[in-house]
Design an enzyme around this catalytic site. Structure first.
Site, PDB file in Angstrom:
ATOM      1  N   LYS A 107       0.890  -1.157   0.218  1.00 52.83           N
ATOM      2  CA  LYS A 107       0.130   0.616   0.067  1.00 52.83           C
ATOM      3  C   LYS A 107       0.562   1.481  -0.006  1.00 52.83           C
ATOM      4  O   LYS A 107       0.104   2.291  -0.841  1.00 52.83           O
ATOM      5  CB  LYS A 107      -0.398  -0.327   1.186  1.00 52.83           C
ATOM      6  CG  LYS A 107      -2.211  -1.117   1.009  1.00 52.83           C
ATOM      7  CD  LYS A 107      -3.224  -0.494   2.106  1.00 52.83           C
ATOM      8  CE  LYS A 107      -4.629  -1.399   2.143  1.00 52.83           C
ATOM      9  NZ  LYS A 107      -5.185  -1.331   2.931  1.00 52.83           N
ATOM     10  N   LYS A 120     -11.659 -10.908 -11.027  1.00 58.50           N
ATOM     11  CA  LYS A 120     -12.277 -11.475 -10.676  1.00 58.50           C
ATOM     12  C   LYS A 120     -13.298 -10.192 -10.781  1.00 58.50           C
ATOM     13  O   LYS A 120     -13.144  -9.133 -11.023  1.00 58.50           O
ATOM     14  CB  LYS A 120     -12.195 -11.657  -9.538  1.00 58.50           C
ATOM     15  CG  LYS A 120     -12.070 -12.972  -8.137  1.00 58.50           C
ATOM     16  CD  LYS A 120     -11.393 -12.870  -7.230  1.00 58.50           C
ATOM     17  CE  LYS A 120     -12.223 -12.261  -5.951  1.00 58.50           C
ATOM     18  NZ  LYS A 120     -11.627 -12.515  -4.723  1.00 58.50           N
ATOM     19  N   LYS A 148     -14.176  -4.443  -6.958  1.00 55.34           N
ATOM     20  CA  LYS A 148     -14.655  -2.451  -7.269  1.00 55.34           C
ATOM     21  C   LYS A 148     -13.632  -1.567  -7.641  1.00 55.34           C
ATOM     22  O   LYS A 148     -13.596  -0.622  -7.814  1.00 55.34           O
ATOM     23  CB  LYS A 148     -14.989  -1.853  -5.989  1.00 55.34           C
ATOM     24  CG  LYS A 148     -13.915  -2.200  -4.930  1.00 55.34           C
ATOM     25  CD  LYS A 148     -14.656  -2.301  -3.167  1.00 55.34           C
ATOM     26  CE  LYS A 148     -13.682  -2.665  -2.881  1.00 55.34           C
ATOM     27  NZ  LYS A 148     -14.102  -3.016  -0.863  1.00 55.34           N
TER      28      LYS A 148
HETATM   29  P1  AMP Z   1     -13.194  -6.907  -0.830  1.00 53.53           P
HETATM   30  O1  AMP Z   1     -13.873  -5.898  -0.587  1.00 53.53           O
HETATM   31  O2  AMP Z   1     -12.507  -7.171  -2.247  1.00 53.53           O
HETATM   32  O3  AMP Z   1     -11.697  -7.056  -0.097  1.00 53.53           O
HETATM   33  O4  AMP Z   1     -13.958  -7.888  -0.266  1.00 53.53           O
HETATM   34  C1  AMP Z   1     -14.795  -8.591   0.505  1.00 53.53           C
HETATM   35  C2  AMP Z   1     -15.520 -10.671   0.766  1.00 53.53           C
HETATM   36  O5  AMP Z   1     -15.881 -10.548  -1.017  1.00 53.53           O
HETATM   37  C3  AMP Z   1     -14.151 -11.248   0.562  1.00 53.53           C
HETATM   38  O6  AMP Z   1     -14.689 -12.442   1.615  1.00 53.53           O
HETATM   39  C4  AMP Z   1     -13.993 -11.232  -0.710  1.00 53.53           C
HETATM   40  O7  AMP Z   1     -13.573 -12.650  -0.918  1.00 53.53           O
HETATM   41  C5  AMP Z   1     -15.628 -11.272  -1.411  1.00 53.53           C
HETATM   42  N1  AMP Z   1     -15.247 -11.417  -2.474  1.00 53.53           N
HETATM   43  C6  AMP Z   1     -14.778  -9.993  -3.617  1.00 53.53           C
HETATM   44  N2  AMP Z   1     -14.961 -10.313  -4.768  1.00 53.53           N
HETATM   45  C7  AMP Z   1     -15.851 -11.733  -4.941  1.00 53.53           C
HETATM   46  C8  AMP Z   1     -15.965 -11.722  -6.176  1.00 53.53           C
HETATM   47  N3  AMP Z   1     -15.590 -11.605  -7.024  1.00 53.53           N
HETATM   48  N4  AMP Z   1     -16.302 -13.035  -5.753  1.00 53.53           N
HETATM   49  C9  AMP Z   1     -16.361 -13.314  -4.818  1.00 53.53           C
HETATM   50  N5  AMP Z   1     -16.090 -13.274  -3.009  1.00 53.53           N
HETATM   51  C10 AMP Z   1     -15.886 -12.162  -4.174  1.00 53.53           C
END
Ligand code: AMP
Ligand code: TRP
Length: 329
Positions: free
Chosen positions: A111, A194, A197
């Site tokens: 970061k 994947k 955001k």
């Molecule tokens: P993040 O905000 O990207 O840290 O994601 C928060 C949670 O959502 C984590 O537990 C990730 O494993 C899950 N997650 C995020 N993007 C995906 C995705 N495209 N498919 C499945 N799980 C996701």
């Protein structure tokens, strides 16, 4: 029942990947353990500088967590900054972890490298101490996290061991556990990545708050391939496989059953879109109901905050006592 702690930062909009990959399991798992869900706004502060943003994002995330089905009478949903014990224990954690240990954290290295030339707060560096406080305050046995957070759970254990050794048994040693695997949702425009955001465009991302017409349009425009045959093959046909996976997760149907039902992409896209609309429409309605009834939303949140505060206050008291700080006068 194990005590389980998951935390989520109130940054960015929640999307279908977060929902099918993580939140559905939070909801179904709320009865399997004594679960705590923290909205960690103070962690988001390490990279937030604009006024009035974080509070809105926090209340929006809380509304979404309740809308997807977390029941405040079962799962403890709380806001980190509302429980002052987090900041207080974090200082004690900072004094229990070394500069060298924090310097080895790969998340900090990544970061801070990305922010080269920008302001890098000391908070970004001491972030794991606050995370250790989050975990140890609740006597968490299990912390479900992805690979990227394992190092932070390890350092939390090291801090807890060191504190217990110095001052006497005070903290429960947590362990990182793999979250129950949910569906892996890929970007509809770039099905080898994947859904995330951080994607460059929104057109392949289904946000929880997208309206039905937008969801429908995004599915209709989903990238597939030119074979024209419906087979489930993630390697060779990632776009089609993603549509099948989403449809399977949204309708609770095995993907193999679905794959044999379709011969053309059009109906598959339509059905996947319809299934996601059916899934998200009631969640969105509930979300807006809550956002329009701030009194009710505050009431739901205060149930979790009160419960969290009670546990956190006891643990911090234990830590003060173990250290031998002068009792409050
Ligand atoms: P993040 O905000 O990207 O840290 O994601 C928060 C949670 O959502 C984590 O537990 C990730 O494993 C899950 N997650 C995020 N993007 C995906 C995705 N495209 N498919 C499945 N799980 C996701
Ligand atoms: N650092 C975690 C992340 O970036 C969020 C987090 C903060 C967390 N405190 C926590 C995760 C405590 C688990 C337990 O995703």
């Amino acid at each position: 029942m194990p005590r389980v702690l998951s935390c989520i930062q109130p940054t960015g909009s929640v999307h279908l990947g977060n929902y099918l990959g993580a939140l559905v399991n939070w909801v179904s798992g709320q009865h399997d353990g004594n679960v705590y869900h923290g909205i960690v706004d103070l962690h988001a502060l390490t990279v937030t500088e604009s006024p009035q943003v974080l509070g809105n994002q926090t209340i929006e995330l809380a509304a979404m967590l309740f809308a997807v089905g977390l029941d405040p009478n079962v799962a403890t949903v709380f806001v980190q900054s509302h429980i002052h014990e987090h900041s207080e224990l974090a200082w004690i954690m900072e004094c229990t972890v070394s500069f060298g240990e924090l310097s080895r954290m790969t998340q900090f290295k990544d970061k801070s490298a990305k922010r080269e030339g920008e302001f890098i707060s000391a908070g970004l560096f001491t972030y794991p101490a606050l995370q250790a406080a989050d975990i140890l305050l609740y006597d968490a046995d299990e912390v479900p996290v992805g690979e990227d957070q394992r190092q932070h759970i390890e350092i939390t254990r090291d801090i807890a061991v060191r504190f217990n050794h110095r001052f006497g048994d005070t903290f429960v040693l947590p362990k990182a556990v793999h979250p129950k695997a949910g569906a892996r949702v890929m970007d509809l425009q770039d099905p080898t990545s994947k859904m995330s955001k951080s994607a460059t465009t929104d057109s392949g991302i289904i946000y929880m708050l997208d309206d039905n017409a937008t969801i429908d349009k995004k599915f209709k425009r989903a990238v597939t391939d030119s074979d024209g045959v419906v087979i489930y093959d993630r390697e060779k046909k990632p776009g089609v496989a993603n549509l099948l996976d989403i449809l399977a997760a949204a309708t609770n149907t095995p993907v193999e059953t679905l794959a044999t039902k379709y011969t053309q992409y059009g109906p598959l896209k339509n059905d996947a879109g319809d299934a996601v609309v059916a899934l998200l429409d009631p969640i969105r309605t509930r979300y807006h109901e809550l956002m329009n009834d701030r009194g009710e939303l505050a009431r739901l949140l205060s149930i979790g905050n009160d419960r969290a505060r009670e546990v956190a206050a006891q643990t911090l008291g234990r830590a003060h006592q173990a250290i031998g700080l002068l009792p409050r006068i």
